[in-house]
Design an enzyme around this catalytic site. Structure first.
Site, PDB file in Angstrom:
ATOM      1  N   GLU A  74       0.835  -1.199   0.000  1.00 51.20           N
ATOM      2  CA  GLU A  74       0.000   0.000   0.000  1.00 51.20           C
ATOM      3  C   GLU A  74       0.874   1.254   0.000  1.00 51.20           C
ATOM      4  OE1 GLU A  74      -3.071   2.040  -0.705  1.00 51.20           O
ATOM      5  OE2 GLU A  74      -3.548  -0.027  -0.181  1.00 51.20           O
ATOM      6  N   GLU A  81       1.497   6.309  -7.088  1.00 51.45           N
ATOM      7  CA  GLU A  81       0.432   7.248  -7.460  1.00 51.45           C
ATOM      8  C   GLU A  81       0.941   8.685  -7.440  1.00 51.45           C
ATOM      9  OE1 GLU A  81      -2.953   6.665  -4.944  1.00 51.45           O
ATOM     10  OE2 GLU A  81      -3.602   4.864  -6.007  1.00 51.45           O
TER      11      GLU A  81
END
Length: 132
Positions: A74, A81
């Site tokens: 994550e 991102e």
């Protein structure tokens, strides 16, 4: 021949550089906790799995490894991102593909964690309920 000067980001004092590296890592962790809902959710689910493992007497090693795997992926997803948004501030199909693929890695690890949790927790849980 003398030693080359340190690169601009390298601290010539190793201990201070190591402490600074840990501080940067903690900043990244704090950032993910503040802004990534999924990171917080996965951390809470990991804590729940850890408490459940303790209650059921299940080995903590696979549980801790899977928690670390999911949370680490994550964090990598969050970093990817951010880099993708920096490199491609406007929509681009390749940027979408990069983000979707990184999210798929987290999903795959989460499914592995779920299946492993069922395998590890279900028998002792059913036994505690007197159903096995």
């Amino acid at each position: 021949m003398g030693r080359l000067p340190p690169s601009p980001r390298e601290d010539p004092r190793p201990v201070k550089g190591l402490v600074r590296s840990f501080a940067y890592a903690l900043e990244g962790l704090a950032y993910a906790w503040r802004v990534q809902r999924n990171f917080r959710l996965e951390a809470y689910l990991g804590l729940f799995a850890l408490l459940l493992a303790l209650w059921l007497g299940v080995s903590l090693v696979p549980v801790l490894l899977l928690i670390a795997l999911v949370l680490s992926l994550e964090l990598l997803n969050t970093a990817l991102e951010a880099l993708t948004d920096l490199a491609s501030p406007v929509y681009h199909p390749l940027a979408k593909r990069a983000k979707d693929t990184a999210a798929a890695a987290v999903l795959l690890a989460s499914l592995l964690a779920l299946l492993t949790g069922l395998y590890l927790f279900l028998p002792p849980f059913l036994s505690r309920l007197g159903l096995s």
